[in-house]
Write an enzyme that holds these catalytic residues in place. Sequence first.
Site, mmCIF file in Angstrom:
data_model
loop_
_atom_site.group_PDB
_atom_site.id
_atom_site.type_symbol
_atom_site.label_atom_id
_atom_site.label_comp_id
_atom_site.label_asym_id
_atom_site.label_seq_id
_atom_site.Cartn_x
_atom_site.Cartn_y
_atom_site.Cartn_z
ATOM 1 N N CYS A 2 39.394 42.816 32.697
ATOM 2 C CA CYS A 2 38.651 43.403 31.588
ATOM 3 C C CYS A 2 39.399 43.146 30.284
ATOM 4 O O CYS A 2 40.582 42.801 30.297
ATOM 5 C CB CYS A 2 38.536 44.913 31.744
ATOM 6 S SG CYS A 2 37.661 45.406 33.232
ATOM 7 N N GLY A 28 35.895 39.221 30.641
ATOM 8 C CA GLY A 28 34.874 39.924 31.416
ATOM 9 C C GLY A 28 33.505 39.705 30.835
ATOM 10 O O GLY A 28 33.305 39.900 29.629
ATOM 11 N N ASN A 102 41.840 48.424 31.321
ATOM 12 C CA ASN A 102 42.054 47.115 31.930
ATOM 13 C C ASN A 102 43.154 47.285 32.970
ATOM 14 O O ASN A 102 44.257 47.700 32.645
ATOM 15 C CB ASN A 102 42.465 46.103 30.859
ATOM 16 C CG ASN A 102 42.832 44.742 31.442
ATOM 17 O OD1 ASN A 102 43.581 43.996 30.840
ATOM 18 N ND2 ASN A 102 42.317 44.401 32.607
ATOM 19 N N GLY A 103 42.821 46.937 34.206
ATOM 20 C CA GLY A 103 43.791 47.096 35.287
ATOM 21 C C GLY A 103 43.114 47.746 36.472
ATOM 22 O O GLY A 103 41.899 47.892 36.492
ATOM 23 N N CYS A 239 51.833 40.493 34.778
ATOM 24 C CA CYS A 239 51.028 39.604 35.630
ATOM 25 C C CYS A 239 51.231 38.151 35.210
ATOM 26 O O CYS A 239 50.912 37.768 34.087
ATOM 27 C CB CYS A 239 49.561 39.968 35.480
ATOM 28 S SG CYS A 239 48.448 38.759 36.206
ATOM 29 N N TYR A 245 46.031 31.525 34.095
ATOM 30 C CA TYR A 245 44.578 31.387 34.018
ATOM 31 C C TYR A 245 43.896 32.335 33.057
ATOM 32 O O TYR A 245 43.012 31.941 32.313
ATOM 33 C CB TYR A 245 43.964 31.602 35.410
ATOM 34 C CG TYR A 245 42.454 31.675 35.400
ATOM 35 C CD1 TYR A 245 41.695 30.528 35.266
ATOM 36 C CD2 TYR A 245 41.791 32.900 35.504
ATOM 37 C CE1 TYR A 245 40.303 30.594 35.233
ATOM 38 C CE2 TYR A 245 40.401 32.967 35.465
ATOM 39 C CZ TYR A 245 39.673 31.816 35.335
ATOM 40 O OH TYR A 245 38.307 31.883 35.305
ATOM 41 N N CYS A 385 44.766 40.533 44.674
ATOM 42 C CA CYS A 385 45.403 41.298 43.591
ATOM 43 C C CYS A 385 44.862 42.714 43.622
ATOM 44 O O CYS A 385 43.656 42.918 43.700
ATOM 45 C CB CYS A 385 45.079 40.658 42.242
ATOM 46 S SG CYS A 385 45.707 41.622 40.853
ATOM 47 N N CYS A 443 54.926 39.992 37.977
ATOM 48 C CA CYS A 443 54.225 40.257 39.235
ATOM 49 C C CYS A 443 53.600 38.939 39.675
ATOM 50 O O CYS A 443 52.875 38.309 38.905
ATOM 51 C CB CYS A 443 53.124 41.301 39.043
ATOM 52 S SG CYS A 443 52.144 41.513 40.554
ATOM 53 N N CYS A 446 49.920 37.857 44.138
ATOM 54 C CA CYS A 446 48.819 37.041 44.672
ATOM 55 C C CYS A 446 49.333 35.744 45.285
ATOM 56 O O CYS A 446 48.661 35.124 46.108
ATOM 57 C CB CYS A 446 47.771 36.768 43.599
ATOM 58 S SG CYS A 446 48.431 36.090 42.070
HETATM 59 P P1 AMP Z 1 37.454 28.588 44.050
HETATM 60 O O1 AMP Z 1 36.228 27.786 44.195
HETATM 61 O O2 AMP Z 1 37.251 29.969 44.632
HETATM 62 O O3 AMP Z 1 38.669 27.909 44.616
HETATM 63 O O4 AMP Z 1 37.660 28.833 42.500
HETATM 64 C C1 AMP Z 1 38.709 28.243 41.801
HETATM 65 C C2 AMP Z 1 38.386 28.235 40.334
HETATM 66 O O5 AMP Z 1 38.154 29.561 39.867
HETATM 67 C C3 AMP Z 1 39.514 27.652 39.506
HETATM 68 O O6 AMP Z 1 38.969 26.611 38.726
HETATM 69 C C4 AMP Z 1 40.021 28.784 38.641
HETATM 70 O O7 AMP Z 1 40.141 28.344 37.309
HETATM 71 C C5 AMP Z 1 38.967 29.856 38.736
HETATM 72 N N1 AMP Z 1 39.537 31.193 38.988
HETATM 73 C C6 AMP Z 1 40.664 31.512 39.614
HETATM 74 N N2 AMP Z 1 40.831 32.862 39.682
HETATM 75 C C7 AMP Z 1 39.778 33.413 39.059
HETATM 76 C C8 AMP Z 1 39.368 34.757 38.781
HETATM 77 N N3 AMP Z 1 40.081 35.802 39.192
HETATM 78 N N4 AMP Z 1 38.220 34.938 38.112
HETATM 79 C C9 AMP Z 1 37.487 33.901 37.726
HETATM 80 N N5 AMP Z 1 37.809 32.610 37.961
HETATM 81 C C10 AMP Z 1 38.942 32.351 38.617
#
Ligand code: AMP
Length: 469
Positions: A2, A28, A102-103, A239, A245, A385, A443, A446
Amino acid sequence: MCGIFGIFGHPEASNLAYLGLHALQHRGQESAGIVTSDGERLYAHRSMGLVQDAFSEDVLSKLPGAVGIGHVRYSTAGGSGLRNAQPLAVDYARGSLAVAHNGNLTNADELRERLEARGSIFQSSADTETVVHLIAQSAQRTIEDRVVDALSQVEGAYSMVFLTEDRIIAVRDPRGFRPLCLGTLRSRGGVHVVASEPVSFDLIDAELLRSLEPGEMLVIDKGGVRSSFPFARQEVRECVFEHVYFARPDSPLGGATVYDVRRALGRRLGDEHPVEADVVVPVPDSGVPSAMGFAERLGIPFELGLIRSHYVGRTFIEPSQSIRHFGVTLKLNPVTSVLRGKRVVVVDDSIVRGTTSRKIVKMLRDAGAREVHVRVSSPPTRWPCYYGIDTPTRRELIASSHTTDEIARYLTADSLGYISLDGMIDAVVGARGEGAEARARFCHACFSGEYPVEFRGQPAGRQLRLLGV
Ligand code: AMP
């Protein structure tokens, strides 16, 4: 995940909160909300969808006052739906109160059971609501003391902003899992803002003063900003995935711009998993800086071999598997002239379920790539997570049950290389200009399964179905 925002002391608080949230939209996309105060009462609007869809000029004009907080939500605890949209706003014996969080709280389930046994009636299934009940029931006198009393009972990750009729209280949990920053408006004296990320300040021409320290509480009111550290000290655990990302690359977080951190991750990835190739291609947008670092380190040309349509949200965000599969092709398209006949390295920030990468590898091959090598600027994601990033269950995380070779075969990649855990942390610490002692400040549960706070269950799934609110 968030994004949260707060502003004190500007007659157009709702408009500025709207802009502030707009810059936090990446954190979000499920729902958005703003609550303002005109000094006497609170005004709230929450809606599903993006900030720009949730608020019209008309709605914003009905949120008067010089103080406000806002929230963009991507559901983690409690599931989706308008009744879990934030800020939560309530009336209780001492007045009105709103909160944006957020959290993720790791003991929300236990607290909720205790509160319900005493007669509390919950309106949402979100963990955040436990804090509101704890504040309402606190025996302390001032709102500051009530907030401290409530938050001393919760565990886990919380960057929060509270709003009462006449003040904002901003808190970052003692481990500092999630970011939270303080700024001040350049154009007008005495206006303070808080936000998850400093990018939120740029859009409203505010200046970043500093990050809140882990465990810090700020009270912002007519008297200015007062800081205190009222919680028991804990070891800091920021985190690391914010850097990998989540945060926007243009955000300066913890002493370095996220962009620079990601480039450093790419360089380290190049050291750890070199490959002979003709071209390095990022998965846009999240893989761009690390792909640049990777290309730079290995002296391979960097090209945009995949183009992203900006008119769809993040594909991961769709809760239904069938839509997500469709989403990858909706979102990305190959540039055949860059790829045809080439040995291609494709760089992304993370592999979660593996479905996105598998589609991308196929897309690159269909576009004529001779070889496809996948490089990832974070280690294998093996553990869920519990502190605010929405990750699927362990079973769905491909790296929890498969080796890197098996994943490479599933992706149909010629090779696959993930940055190591040590490599990732070294790169982040190095880019932030910190010493070796800072390595312990993160942290990385994950990736490592080393959870700094035990997770003790989510609120049980008793849920009213609210239609047509
Ligand atoms: P997947 O198809 O599940 O392996 O999705 C991987 C993709 O999702 C990567 O391109 C990441 O940039 C993106 N990603 C990783 N973690 C998250 C997250 N928590 N929320 C949204 N996108 C994510």
